[in-house]
Design a protein around this motif. Sequence first.
Motif, PDB file in Angstrom:
ATOM      1  N   PHE A   1     -19.247 -15.709 -30.301  1.00  0.00           N
ATOM      2  CA  PHE A   1     -19.690 -15.940 -28.927  1.00  0.00           C
ATOM      3  C   PHE A   1     -19.149 -17.269 -28.396  1.00  0.00           C
ATOM      4  CE2 PHE A   1     -23.249 -16.434 -25.710  1.00  0.00           C
ATOM      5  CZ  PHE A   1     -22.767 -15.421 -24.899  1.00  0.00           C
TER       6      PHE A   1
ATOM      7  N   PHE B   1     -29.654 -21.788 -19.288  1.00  0.00           N
ATOM      8  CA  PHE B   1     -28.908 -20.592 -18.895  1.00  0.00           C
ATOM      9  C   PHE B   1     -29.420 -20.026 -17.571  1.00  0.00           C
ATOM     10  CE2 PHE B   1     -29.510 -15.885 -19.357  1.00  0.00           C
ATOM     11  CZ  PHE B   1     -28.198 -15.447 -19.322  1.00  0.00           C
TER      12      PHE B   1
ATOM     13  N   ASP C   1     -11.544 -18.510 -16.426  1.00  0.00           N
ATOM     14  CA  ASP C   1     -12.164 -18.846 -15.151  1.00  0.00           C
ATOM     15  C   ASP C   1     -11.477 -20.053 -14.516  1.00  0.00           C
ATOM     16  OD1 ASP C   1     -14.248 -18.024 -13.330  1.00  0.00           O
ATOM     17  OD2 ASP C   1     -15.120 -19.999 -13.689  1.00  0.00           O
TER      18      ASP C   1
ATOM     19  N   LYS D   1      -7.437 -19.644  -6.994  1.00  0.00           N
ATOM     20  CA  LYS D   1      -8.178 -19.316  -5.768  1.00  0.00           C
ATOM     21  C   LYS D   1      -8.427 -20.552  -4.889  1.00  0.00           C
ATOM     22  CE  LYS D   1     -12.468 -16.960  -4.404  1.00  0.00           C
ATOM     23  NZ  LYS D   1     -13.664 -16.252  -4.890  1.00  0.00           N
ATOM     24  N   TYR D   2      -8.772 -21.691  -5.523  1.00  0.00           N
ATOM     25  CA  TYR D   2      -9.196 -22.853  -4.741  1.00  0.00           C
ATOM     26  C   TYR D   2      -8.191 -24.010  -4.718  1.00  0.00           C
ATOM     27  CZ  TYR D   2     -13.696 -20.436  -4.964  1.00  0.00           C
ATOM     28  OH  TYR D   2     -14.691 -19.508  -4.872  1.00  0.00           O
TER      29      TYR D   2
ATOM     30  N   PHE E   1     -27.344 -21.112  -4.318  1.00  0.00           N
ATOM     31  CA  PHE E   1     -26.379 -21.890  -3.538  1.00  0.00           C
ATOM     32  C   PHE E   1     -25.406 -20.958  -2.802  1.00  0.00           C
ATOM     33  CE2 PHE E   1     -22.159 -23.901  -3.387  1.00  0.00           C
ATOM     34  CZ  PHE E   1     -22.445 -24.995  -2.589  1.00  0.00           C
TER      35      PHE E   1
ATOM     36  N   MET F   1     -20.607 -11.513 -11.659  1.00  0.00           N
ATOM     37  CA  MET F   1     -19.994 -11.961 -12.918  1.00  0.00           C
ATOM     38  C   MET F   1     -18.532 -11.521 -13.010  1.00  0.00           C
ATOM     39  SD  MET F   1     -22.798 -11.567 -15.915  1.00  0.00           S
ATOM     40  CE  MET F   1     -21.630 -11.326 -17.239  1.00  0.00           C
TER      41      MET F   1
ATOM     42  N   CYS G   1     -10.001 -19.914 -10.844  1.00  0.00           N
ATOM     43  CA  CYS G   1     -10.462 -20.811  -9.772  1.00  0.00           C
ATOM     44  C   CYS G   1      -9.337 -21.718  -9.296  1.00  0.00           C
ATOM     45  CB  CYS G   1     -11.665 -21.628 -10.244  1.00  0.00           C
ATOM     46  SG  CYS G   1     -13.123 -20.626 -10.466  1.00  0.00           S
TER      47      CYS G   1
ATOM     48  N   TRP H   1     -10.259 -27.183  -6.400  1.00  0.00           N
ATOM     49  CA  TRP H   1     -10.722 -26.959  -7.784  1.00  0.00           C
ATOM     50  C   TRP H   1     -10.370 -28.180  -8.632  1.00  0.00           C
ATOM     51  CZ3 TRP H   1     -14.264 -24.351 -10.128  1.00  0.00           C
ATOM     52  CH2 TRP H   1     -14.239 -24.205 -11.516  1.00  0.00           C
TER      53      TRP H   1
ATOM     54  N   LEU I   1     -15.666 -16.546 -27.439  1.00  0.00           N
ATOM     55  CA  LEU I   1     -15.646 -15.769 -26.184  1.00  0.00           C
ATOM     56  C   LEU I   1     -15.885 -16.683 -24.981  1.00  0.00           C
ATOM     57  CD1 LEU I   1     -17.102 -12.359 -25.372  1.00  0.00           C
ATOM     58  CD2 LEU I   1     -18.131 -14.259 -24.175  1.00  0.00           C
TER      59      LEU I   1
ATOM     60  N   LEU J   1     -20.290 -25.987  -5.759  1.00  0.00           N
ATOM     61  CA  LEU J   1     -21.444 -26.861  -5.987  1.00  0.00           C
ATOM     62  C   LEU J   1     -21.079 -27.913  -7.029  1.00  0.00           C
ATOM     63  CD1 LEU J   1     -24.519 -27.334  -5.609  1.00  0.00           C
ATOM     64  CD2 LEU J   1     -24.914 -25.612  -7.359  1.00  0.00           C
TER      65      LEU J   1
ATOM     66  N   TYR K   1     -34.106 -11.269 -24.267  1.00  0.00           N
ATOM     67  CA  TYR K   1     -32.766 -11.448 -23.682  1.00  0.00           C
ATOM     68  C   TYR K   1     -32.264 -10.136 -23.054  1.00  0.00           C
ATOM     69  CZ  TYR K   1     -27.912 -13.154 -23.479  1.00  0.00           C
ATOM     70  OH  TYR K   1     -26.664 -13.547 -23.062  1.00  0.00           O
TER      71      TYR K   1
HETATM   72  P1  NDP Z   1     -20.030 -18.181 -14.289  1.00  0.00           P
HETATM   73  O1  NDP Z   1     -21.420 -17.757 -13.976  1.00  0.00           O
HETATM   74  O2  NDP Z   1     -19.866 -19.592 -14.690  1.00  0.00           O
HETATM   75  O3  NDP Z   1     -19.175 -17.820 -13.007  1.00  0.00           O
HETATM   76  C1  NDP Z   1     -17.909 -18.327 -12.761  1.00  0.00           C
HETATM   77  C2  NDP Z   1     -17.617 -18.108 -11.286  1.00  0.00           C
HETATM   78  O4  NDP Z   1     -18.584 -18.793 -10.478  1.00  0.00           O
HETATM   79  C3  NDP Z   1     -16.281 -18.664 -10.881  1.00  0.00           C
HETATM   80  O5  NDP Z   1     -15.262 -17.726 -11.096  1.00  0.00           O
HETATM   81  C4  NDP Z   1     -16.504 -18.968  -9.414  1.00  0.00           C
HETATM   82  O6  NDP Z   1     -16.467 -17.702  -8.724  1.00  0.00           O
HETATM   83  C5  NDP Z   1     -17.927 -19.447  -9.370  1.00  0.00           C
HETATM   84  N1  NDP Z   1     -18.075 -20.865  -9.580  1.00  0.00           N
HETATM   85  C6  NDP Z   1     -17.671 -21.603 -10.652  1.00  0.00           C
HETATM   86  N2  NDP Z   1     -18.060 -22.873 -10.522  1.00  0.00           N
HETATM   87  C7  NDP Z   1     -18.712 -22.946  -9.347  1.00  0.00           C
HETATM   88  C8  NDP Z   1     -19.343 -24.009  -8.636  1.00  0.00           C
HETATM   89  N3  NDP Z   1     -19.368 -25.239  -9.125  1.00  0.00           N
HETATM   90  N4  NDP Z   1     -19.922 -23.729  -7.464  1.00  0.00           N
HETATM   91  C9  NDP Z   1     -19.907 -22.495  -6.950  1.00  0.00           C
HETATM   92  N5  NDP Z   1     -19.320 -21.455  -7.553  1.00  0.00           N
HETATM   93  C10 NDP Z   1     -18.733 -21.678  -8.745  1.00  0.00           C
HETATM   94  O7  NDP Z   1     -19.359 -17.318 -15.436  1.00  0.00           O
HETATM   95  P2  NDP Z   1     -19.519 -15.835 -16.002  1.00  0.00           P
HETATM   96  O8  NDP Z   1     -19.504 -14.847 -14.909  1.00  0.00           O
HETATM   97  O9  NDP Z   1     -18.502 -15.763 -17.069  1.00  0.00           O
HETATM   98  O10 NDP Z   1     -20.947 -15.827 -16.753  1.00  0.00           O
HETATM   99  C11 NDP Z   1     -22.214 -15.580 -16.157  1.00  0.00           C
HETATM  100  C12 NDP Z   1     -23.288 -15.660 -17.238  1.00  0.00           C
HETATM  101  O11 NDP Z   1     -23.188 -14.557 -18.134  1.00  0.00           O
HETATM  102  C13 NDP Z   1     -23.198 -16.922 -18.096  1.00  0.00           C
HETATM  103  O12 NDP Z   1     -24.468 -17.496 -18.223  1.00  0.00           O
HETATM  104  C14 NDP Z   1     -22.682 -16.427 -19.425  1.00  0.00           C
HETATM  105  O13 NDP Z   1     -23.171 -17.238 -20.465  1.00  0.00           O
HETATM  106  C15 NDP Z   1     -23.235 -15.007 -19.466  1.00  0.00           C
HETATM  107  N6  NDP Z   1     -22.431 -14.103 -20.315  1.00  0.00           N
HETATM  108  C16 NDP Z   1     -23.039 -13.487 -21.392  1.00  0.00           C
HETATM  109  C17 NDP Z   1     -22.326 -12.637 -22.229  1.00  0.00           C
HETATM  110  C18 NDP Z   1     -22.973 -11.994 -23.421  1.00  0.00           C
HETATM  111  O14 NDP Z   1     -22.324 -11.196 -24.092  1.00  0.00           O
HETATM  112  N7  NDP Z   1     -24.213 -12.315 -23.740  1.00  0.00           N
HETATM  113  C19 NDP Z   1     -20.902 -12.339 -21.970  1.00  0.00           C
HETATM  114  C20 NDP Z   1     -20.393 -13.043 -20.836  1.00  0.00           C
HETATM  115  C21 NDP Z   1     -21.128 -13.878 -20.043  1.00  0.00           C
HETATM  116  P3  NDP Z   1     -16.214 -17.543  -7.138  1.00  0.00           P
HETATM  117  O15 NDP Z   1     -14.911 -16.846  -7.032  1.00  0.00           O
HETATM  118  O16 NDP Z   1     -17.348 -16.695  -6.675  1.00  0.00           O
HETATM  119  O17 NDP Z   1     -16.248 -18.894  -6.513  1.00  0.00           O
END
Ligand code: NDP
Length: 428
Positions: free
Chosen positions: A389, A318, A400, A407-408, A328, A259, A404, A412, A392, A348, A245
């Motif tokens: 977790f 994941f 989020d 923003k949308y 995308f 992110m 969103c 949304w 979190l 998407l 990981y």
């Molecule tokens: P996401 O990857 O889910 O990103 C969310 C963003 O993606 C939104 O703000 C939006 O941003 C865009 N989005 C959301 N839905 C869509 C859609 N349907 N189509 C297109 N764009 C979309 O969340 P995170 O950034 O929080 O997490 C990323 C990864 O990191 C996850 O897999 C999470 O599990 C992991 N993670 C791990 C941690 C750890 O400690 N191990 C801590 C935190 C996260 P936009 O403005 O660009 O449209």
Amino acid sequence: MRLPGALGIIFGLPLVVILLHLLTNENYSIKGINLDWEAVKKQLPNSKDQLWALCFDAQCWKVYLIWFVSTTFFDLILPGKHKKGVQLRDGTHLAYNINGKSVSSAFVAVLIARLFLSPTYFVPELQFVYDHQLQLILVTVIFSFLLSVFVYIASFIPLTSANGVGTKERILSVNGNTGNPIYDFFIGRELNPRIGSWDIKLFCELRPGMLLWLAIDLACIHNQYHKYGSVSDSIVLVTALQAFYVFDGVLNEEGCLSMIDITTDGFGFMLSFGDLAWVPWTYSLQARYLSNPQNAVHLGYIRIAAIVLLMGVGYYIFSASNNQKSAFKQGKLDHMKSIKTKTGSKLLCDGWWAMSQHINYLGDWMIAWSWCLTTGFQTPITYFYVIYFGTLLLHRQMRDDAKCSDKYGEQWEEYKRLVPYKIIPYVY
Ligand code: NDP
């Protein structure tokens, strides 16, 4: 209400890290939830002088500073790809040196060299980490606090051509710019604090804390091998799964650029402490618990296979969902069903992203379960990680959703009508 919460986290979370250490080390074995407070208290310093000595152990500070400086040095000098971050509010994009591959190779090379230089495979640095866990926890907590003070103060210094970082001005985070110094210090006033082109936030997110987490796991195996002559299958398994990981995160760091942590959150105490102290010391909890021979768990092939399968399925969900969204966004999957938004970008609503709004969180949570299960069912303490977790991820989903929605707007809402489940399909 926000300020008491921030103060509670600033003082409370370091205490949680310390408490978890007191409950999962070689001198204390917990069964169930029966805490022996007398035995826990015995591990604590009983005078101010002892506390001071623990917090400011010169050798531990030296070791940690060498660690932080050398990871910085590797980060600065090792080659990588140049990538642009997302567009910032002033229309600029920050440039990043994506060198996770070379940094990981250097880390592994140094480790292998250290191991094979010793005829008995004894690595003094790993043993040092194992033997000074409490002191090093305190060092990382204090260091992360000092770093957050530094970035908070630096956020007030105007950018000039001499200290320019690539943006027209310092971009402040929307949430961390309230004018309340304690709250802003906690959330992070500046979005991407940098020294020249060195990005402090991305560095902290993926280097000193993540690699220290792996080093702590390895220190636990190292200690077990050298002190007891053998290692349990459970500690090897959890270290292997977590190593996978960690390297996956470091090697795919490009994904981090989009992110929430990088695009939206300021860099303050929350991220500094989270990256430098919380991640290495709480994510390594299972290995630290298993390093106590009284807690030994023998898994055997069947349970190992089941845990690996759980991690494998979680990782597949994941990574496939994150990769799909990323492809995308780069315009590679235009045939998939999507909603055009008022900002010009698309949401998407097909493939993984038709199953739930954050199917990637579900995969990550399954991974968390696989690590905790390596400790068997002797105590719920080692399941702290899945609970924390999960919380979190729920909090991130809500943040989020608010982001969103802002923003949308209507698009949304339409996405949420089409994809009603937030994280777990048909459940939540
Ligand atoms: P996401 O990857 O889910 O990103 C969310 C963003 O993606 C939104 O703000 C939006 O941003 C865009 N989005 C959301 N839905 C869509 C859609 N349907 N189509 C297109 N764009 C979309 O969340 P995170 O950034 O929080 O997490 C990323 C990864 O990191 C996850 O897999 C999470 O599990 C992991 N993670 C791990 C941690 C750890 O400690 N191990 C801590 C935190 C996260 P936009 O403005 O660009 O449209």
